[in-house]
Design a protein around this motif. Structure first.
Motif, PDB file in Angstrom:
ATOM      1  N   ILE A 136      59.966  83.448  16.476  1.00 48.10           N
ATOM      2  CA  ILE A 136      60.596  84.098  15.326  1.00 48.10           C
ATOM      3  C   ILE A 136      60.638  83.113  14.171  1.00 48.10           C
ATOM      4  N   ASN A 137      59.864  83.401  13.136  1.00 45.96           N
ATOM      5  CA  ASN A 137      59.805  82.535  11.957  1.00 45.96           C
ATOM      6  C   ASN A 137      60.141  83.286  10.680  1.00 45.96           C
ATOM      7  N   ARG A 146      65.716  91.315  20.226  1.00 42.27           N
ATOM      8  CA  ARG A 146      67.133  91.698  20.365  1.00 42.27           C
ATOM      9  C   ARG A 146      67.960  90.836  19.417  1.00 42.27           C
ATOM     10  N   LEU A 147      68.678  91.492  18.512  1.00 47.22           N
ATOM     11  CA  LEU A 147      69.474  90.802  17.508  1.00 47.22           C
ATOM     12  C   LEU A 147      70.958  91.022  17.738  1.00 47.22           C
ATOM     13  N   CYS A 148      71.752  90.066  17.285  1.00 45.32           N
ATOM     14  CA  CYS A 148      73.201  90.209  17.325  1.00 45.32           C
ATOM     15  C   CYS A 148      73.758  90.009  15.925  1.00 45.32           C
ATOM     16  N   SER A 149      74.703  90.867  15.540  1.00 42.74           N
ATOM     17  CA  SER A 149      75.450  90.686  14.305  1.00 42.74           C
ATOM     18  C   SER A 149      76.866  91.206  14.533  1.00 42.74           C
ATOM     19  N   VAL A 150      77.681  91.131  13.499  1.00 39.07           N
ATOM     20  CA  VAL A 150      79.102  91.463  13.653  1.00 39.07           C
ATOM     21  C   VAL A 150      79.402  92.866  13.143  1.00 39.07           C
ATOM     22  N   MET A 170      72.727  94.347  18.890  1.00 42.21           N
ATOM     23  CA  MET A 170      74.007  94.229  19.590  1.00 42.21           C
ATOM     24  C   MET A 170      75.057  93.838  18.556  1.00 42.21           C
ATOM     25  N   GLU A 171      76.152  94.593  18.500  1.00 44.44           N
ATOM     26  CA  GLU A 171      77.224  94.268  17.569  1.00 44.44           C
ATOM     27  C   GLU A 171      78.412  93.687  18.335  1.00 44.44           C
ATOM     28  N   GLN A 172      78.935  92.583  17.810  1.00 40.68           N
ATOM     29  CA  GLN A 172      80.061  91.889  18.429  1.00 40.68           C
ATOM     30  C   GLN A 172      81.200  91.745  17.413  1.00 40.68           C
ATOM     31  N   PRO A 173      82.424  91.496  17.871  1.00 42.10           N
ATOM     32  CA  PRO A 173      83.544  91.372  16.936  1.00 42.10           C
ATOM     33  C   PRO A 173      83.513  90.103  16.099  1.00 42.10           C
ATOM     34  N   GLY A 185      70.725  83.821  26.261  1.00 37.83           N
ATOM     35  CA  GLY A 185      69.473  84.557  26.329  1.00 37.83           C
ATOM     36  C   GLY A 185      69.630  86.065  26.308  1.00 37.83           C
ATOM     37  N   ILE A 186      70.847  86.552  26.097  1.00 38.61           N
ATOM     38  CA  ILE A 186      71.066  87.999  26.025  1.00 38.61           C
ATOM     39  C   ILE A 186      70.406  88.576  24.779  1.00 38.61           C
ATOM     40  N   VAL A 187      70.406  87.803  23.682  1.00 37.33           N
ATOM     41  CA  VAL A 187      69.707  88.213  22.465  1.00 37.33           C
ATOM     42  C   VAL A 187      68.724  87.121  22.067  1.00 37.33           C
ATOM     43  N   ASP A 188      67.788  87.484  21.195  1.00 34.66           N
ATOM     44  CA  ASP A 188      66.772  86.537  20.746  1.00 34.66           C
ATOM     45  C   ASP A 188      67.148  85.850  19.441  1.00 34.66           C
ATOM     46  N   ALA A 189      68.040  86.465  18.669  1.00 37.34           N
ATOM     47  CA  ALA A 189      68.416  85.891  17.377  1.00 37.34           C
ATOM     48  C   ALA A 189      69.764  86.460  16.937  1.00 37.34           C
ATOM     49  N   VAL A 190      70.432  85.694  16.094  1.00 28.27           N
ATOM     50  CA  VAL A 190      71.652  86.150  15.417  1.00 28.27           C
ATOM     51  C   VAL A 190      71.292  86.291  13.952  1.00 28.27           C
TER      52      VAL A 190
END
Length: 276
Positions: A136-137, A146-150, A170-173, A185-190
């Motif tokens: 990822i560049n 798989r991405l994570c954000s709030v 994936m959304e987290q608090p 390793g649950i997601v590939d990037a934040v």
């Protein structure tokens, strides 16, 4: 019947006593906050708003302290309150805080509910990955990732709008939870604003890196109650004064030290004039 009435009387008295206690507690809470300013910040964003051993540190905190001082409040007259992304509008509308500095991007949608002063910083949405991940560049490499954000953040909204068919979101608090998901390793990037990611990268001790290809502009504002133009003018004067006397640049440098992060000079420092 007499016994019944006595029981009712005792119940009524108990209710009155309970109500009196609640009123008393509320009054005590009001007294404790009298003459002070209540400021909402993040508690879980290294480099921006972070609660550490009972103290509060970060760029947002430094800006908030400077603004509060210009408004006539000393350090011990500030009440810091945690302002999670999805609760910010409600906190202002309910009067829980006087202002919020919590990487709070100025958007038209939010201005339907609250007002803003500022901006005091312009960030750009970017990506945080594991240091050894070379797949990822930039946003062009997100297909199938798989991405994570709030939850409640503009970053999550942007992903849904621009990359809905390409990524699993994936959304987290909070961002600490996203960083944990990335480590494991649950997601590939934040994904979120670059200055937030720089703080997370710094806290990771070299295990995470910021890609360095921002693809939005996020204008950080000071959230205030809707329609308060006079308050906005005072806050804007304080922000512009902070920029002019060099305190703004010192705050940026101090809070991003060792990360290699530099604000986009095309947009920073900004001119604060929102909400007037």
């Amino acid at each position: 019947m007499i016994i019944s009435l006595r029981r009712l009387g005792r119940k009524a008295l108990a209710c009155v006593c309970a109500l009196a206690c609640l009123v008393s507690l509320a009054a005590c809470g009001s007294d404790e906050e009298a003459g002070k300013i209540r400021i909402g910040i993040k508690f879980d964003q290294p480099g921006l708003g972070f609660k550490k051993s009972g103290t509060y540190v970060g760029f947002d905190v430094d800006v908030a302290r400077y603004v509060a001082r210009q408004l006539g409040y000393s350090e011990d007259q500030i009440i810091w309150k945690e302002a999670p992304s999805k609760q910010r509008e409600a906190m202002l509308q309910n009067g829980d805080v006087d202002m919020i500095l919590a990487t709070y991007s100025i958007t038209d949608a939010r201005k339907n509910a609250v007002s803003f002063a500022g901006p005091y910083f312009v960030a750009g949405q970017d990506l945080l990955v594991r240091k050894d991940d070379t797949s990822i560049n930039g946003p062009e490499d997100l297909n199938g990732k798989r991405l994570c954000s709030v939850t409640g953040s503009t970053s999550a909204t942007t992903v849904k709008e621009k990359f809905a068919n390409e990524v699993q979101l994936m959304e987290q608090p909070g961002y600490a939870e996203c960083a944990t998901a990335l480590f494991s390793g649950i997601v590939d990037a934040v994904t979120t604003d670059d200055i937030i990611l720089a703080g997370l990268a710094s806290a990771s001790r070299g295990k995470l890196r910021v890609v360095g290809k921002p693809f939005t502009q996020e204008y950080y504002g000071v959230g205030i109650k809707k329609g308060d133009k006079e308050f906005a003018r005072k806050i804007n004067a304080a922000i512009n004064g902070m920029i002019e006397d060099g305190a703004w640049q010192r705050a940026v440098t101090d809070n991003t030290k060792g990360t290699g992060y530099k604000p986009n000079a095309q947009y920073n420092p900004p001119k604060a004039k929102e909400g007037e």
